[in-house]
Scaffold this motif. Structure first.
Motif, mmCIF file in Angstrom:
data_model
loop_
_atom_site.group_PDB
_atom_site.id
_atom_site.type_symbol
_atom_site.label_atom_id
_atom_site.label_comp_id
_atom_site.label_asym_id
_atom_site.label_seq_id
_atom_site.Cartn_x
_atom_site.Cartn_y
_atom_site.Cartn_z
ATOM 1 N N GLY A 172 0.809 -1.218 0.000
ATOM 2 C CA GLY A 172 0.000 0.000 0.000
ATOM 3 C C GLY A 172 0.839 1.262 0.000
ATOM 4 O O GLY A 172 0.524 2.230 -0.699
ATOM 5 N N THR A 173 1.925 1.264 0.772
ATOM 6 C CA THR A 173 2.799 2.442 0.821
ATOM 7 C C THR A 173 3.427 2.712 -0.537
ATOM 8 O O THR A 173 3.469 3.862 -1.005
ATOM 9 N N GLU A 174 3.911 1.670 -1.196
ATOM 10 C CA GLU A 174 4.543 1.860 -2.497
ATOM 11 C C GLU A 174 3.527 2.234 -3.570
ATOM 12 O O GLU A 174 3.817 3.040 -4.458
ATOM 13 N N VAL A 175 2.321 1.660 -3.510
ATOM 14 C CA VAL A 175 1.280 2.019 -4.479
ATOM 15 C C VAL A 175 0.910 3.489 -4.344
ATOM 16 O O VAL A 175 0.786 4.215 -5.337
ATOM 17 N N ALA A 176 0.736 3.972 -3.106
ATOM 18 C CA ALA A 176 0.393 5.377 -2.894
ATOM 19 C C ALA A 176 1.526 6.298 -3.329
ATOM 20 O O ALA A 176 1.299 7.346 -3.946
ATOM 21 N N ALA A 177 2.766 5.922 -3.023
ATOM 22 C CA ALA A 177 3.917 6.760 -3.382
ATOM 23 C C ALA A 177 4.069 6.876 -4.891
ATOM 24 O O ALA A 177 4.221 7.982 -5.437
ATOM 25 N N HIS A 178 4.032 5.743 -5.587
ATOM 26 C CA HIS A 178 4.159 5.773 -7.044
ATOM 27 C C HIS A 178 2.920 6.366 -7.703
ATOM 28 O O HIS A 178 3.019 7.057 -8.720
ATOM 29 N N GLY A 179 1.753 6.084 -7.121
ATOM 30 C CA GLY A 179 0.520 6.612 -7.702
ATOM 31 C C GLY A 179 0.467 8.121 -7.696
ATOM 32 O O GLY A 179 0.036 8.746 -8.674
ATOM 33 N N GLN A 180 0.896 8.743 -6.607
ATOM 34 C CA GLN A 180 0.901 10.202 -6.538
ATOM 35 C C GLN A 180 1.787 10.799 -7.621
ATOM 36 O O GLN A 180 1.406 11.761 -8.311
ATOM 37 N N LEU A 181 2.982 10.232 -7.815
ATOM 38 C CA LEU A 181 3.871 10.727 -8.872
ATOM 39 C C LEU A 181 3.268 10.506 -10.251
ATOM 40 O O LEU A 181 3.397 11.362 -11.146
ATOM 41 N N PHE A 182 2.608 9.376 -10.446
ATOM 42 C CA PHE A 182 2.013 9.051 -11.740
ATOM 43 C C PHE A 182 0.909 10.048 -12.110
ATOM 44 O O PHE A 182 0.860 10.560 -13.236
ATOM 45 N N THR A 183 0.015 10.325 -11.165
ATOM 46 C CA THR A 183 -1.082 11.257 -11.472
ATOM 47 C C THR A 183 -0.583 12.696 -11.585
ATOM 48 O O THR A 183 -1.107 13.477 -12.378
#
Length: 512
Positions: A172-183
């Motif tokens: 979950g931490t990595e998904v949120a971290a990468h997701g924020q940069l992606f969007t």
């Protein structure tokens, strides 16, 4: 004299390592068979980078037949194990069945998404355990950002660019971290309404991020996420999920079309079906990874409760590091049981952990040396390159290209919402419309379909909305522009066998 037959169920970290080590040890003196639903080993730690558009999907997959010489690959899912008859029954990808005989059996079936009895979660959330789920999430996030950019209503825009991740462990931490940069990268190409930006929420009932790791890693990850704008809410979770959003345990209703479920994992239901002694859904084994009373059966990885010799009275957590090391021990002990060497217990030494936070940021403590920022990022990527059993140059090339070129944010539409339900015993496989259920009681349960397997149902034309839905708008019971779902089979249902009993929820455990 016939060669001994070794069957390995599952090609995750534990199963793949077992097959690879046995292939080297046996050198043709044993018949090694690997049973797995897919023809690849998935390097799960890099899956968030697939969802964020950094790595192409095949970069994190390693061919089984191409990297496991002298190992016979059988595509299929294990349905049942006859311990007395020493056979494994399986269903192949096209619904046919088969049986494998064994002299030694290694159970490394892995784990699946852990469900909690929260209203609406099974219907509206998606997990993050397999490649289909990562591909779906990448398409879904891209679609929501594009729809948000073109929305006239501010409320609709805000809901579409709000993303909720439940579970602040590794995944979950990595998904949120990468997701924020992606969007954020997508917004630069498709600006939202004035004053709006993507909103990511990371929730967990634990008091801190990465609760299973030391406080240095937790503080580093928490600080990095908050600096990027991720709303980190500890001791908070989802009380109810609806098509329009989620109700949090603190009483707030968050309008969103995206709910990512990363609360942890539970062992594959195959383990429970064996009728052997269990520990919270995991097969109890001795320190040599043997199943008590069944000297010909070994178990390792997430499916096994392995005594932690470094912490007497406890069991090793369900992590990729332990599964990888246990695979090596299992291979050694299987060979020893056939007369090659002597058996040894599974013991480990903590070498530290790494957490990829996207960009050049990471948190790491190699050999208990706390690192953060660029130094931790370099160590993290170096560790992954060293740990991957293949595709190192391709992964490094994708990282290099991502550092100098903008990411491609496009929807391929290959995986739809109904193809990756949260409530499934097979997160590594996308559900195929029209595939018949071939169990003996399938007709009685109304699950046999007379449509050709390659044709979708009429109201599910391969990614198009239902006919009574406006183009581009979601069906009433589905967030994010997905077609209305047909009723799902019960949890654990696979073609060719009776559904396994639902596993009782377990306390949160390590997500890998």
């Amino acid at each position: 004299m016939s060669r001994p037959r070794i069957v390995i169920v599952g090609a995750g970290f534990a199963g793949y390592r077992t097959a690879r080590e046995l292939s080297r040890k046996a050198r043709g003196r044993a018949e090694i068979t690997l049973l797995n639903p897919t023809d690849y080993f998935l390097y799960l730690p890099l899956l968030p980078q697939v969802a964020a558009g950094i790595l192409e999907p095949r970069r994190v997959t390693v061919s089984l037949s191409g990297t496991l010489p002298r190992v016979r690959l059988v595509l299929g899912e294990a349905d049942a194990v006859d311990l007395d008859g020493r056979t494994v029954h399986y269903t192949d990808p096209e619904g046919g069945g088969g049986t494998l005989d064994y002299d030694r059996l290694v159970l490394a079936a892995g784990s699946v998404n852990k469900l909690l009895p929260i209203p609406g979660v099974a219907e509206h959330a998606h997990g993050f355990r397999g490649l289909p789920e990562a591909l779906y999430l990448r398409d879904h996030v891209t679609r929501q950002m594009e729809l948000a950019a073109g929305a006239d209503d501010p409320g609709t825009c805000a809901a579409r660019c709000t993303f909720v991740v439940v579970g602040a462990g590794y995944t979950g931490t990595e998904v949120a971290a990468h997701g924020q940069l992606f969007t954020d990268a997508q917004v630069r190409g498709h600006p939202l309404r004035e004053g709006m930006r993507p909103r990511w929420l990371l929730l967990d009932t634990a008091p801190r991020v990465l609760p299973e790791l030391d406080e240095h890693l937790s503080r580093t990850a928490d600080r990095t996420l908050r600096e990027r704008g991720v709303e980190v809410r500890m001791e908070t979770s989802v009380k109810e999920a609806t098509p329009r959003g989620v109700l949090l345990t603190d009483g707030e209703f968050v309008e969103t079309r995206t709910l990512v479920w990363c609360v942890g994992v539970r062992p594959d239901p195959l383990a429970e079906s064996l009728g052997l002694p269990m520990e919270r859904g995991r097969l109890l084994v001795d320190p040599q990874l043997r199943v008590p009373g069944r000297p010909e059966v070994f178990a390792c990885g997430d499916a096994a409760a392995v005594p932690d010799l470094a912490n007497p009275g406890q069991y090793t957590p369900m992590t990729a590091q332990h599964a990888w090391r246990q695979g090596r021990t299992a291979a050694h002990n299987v060979a020893a049981s056939l007369g090659d060497g002597t058996s040894r217990p599974y013991a480990h030494r903590d070498l530290g952990f790494v957490v990829d936070l996207g960009g050049a940021k990471a948190a790491a403590n190699p050999l208990n040396i706390p690192l953060s920022g660029v130094a931790a990022g370099a160590v993290t990527r170096g560790y992954h390159l060293a740990a991957m059993p293949g595709n190192r140059l391709r992964v490094a090339a994708d990282w290099l290209l991502d550092s100098v070129l903008p990411r491609q944010a496009v929807q391929l539409g290959l995986v739809r919402s109904w193809s990756v339900p949260l409530d499934t015993a097979s997160p590594e496989l996308a559900r195929v419309p029209g595939r018949p259920e071939r169990g003996p009681d399938a007709s009685a349960r109304g699950l046999v379909q007379d449509r050709p397997a390659e044709e979708p149902a009429k109201n599910q034309p391969g990614g198009e909305p239902a006919k009574n839905q406006p183009g581009g708008e979601p069906a009433k019971n589905q967030p994010g522009g997905e077609p209305r779902q047909e009723p799902r089979p019960r949890q654990g249902t696979r073609p060719g066998h009776r559904p396994r009993p639902r596993q009782a929820p377990r306390p949160s455990s390590h997500p890998r």
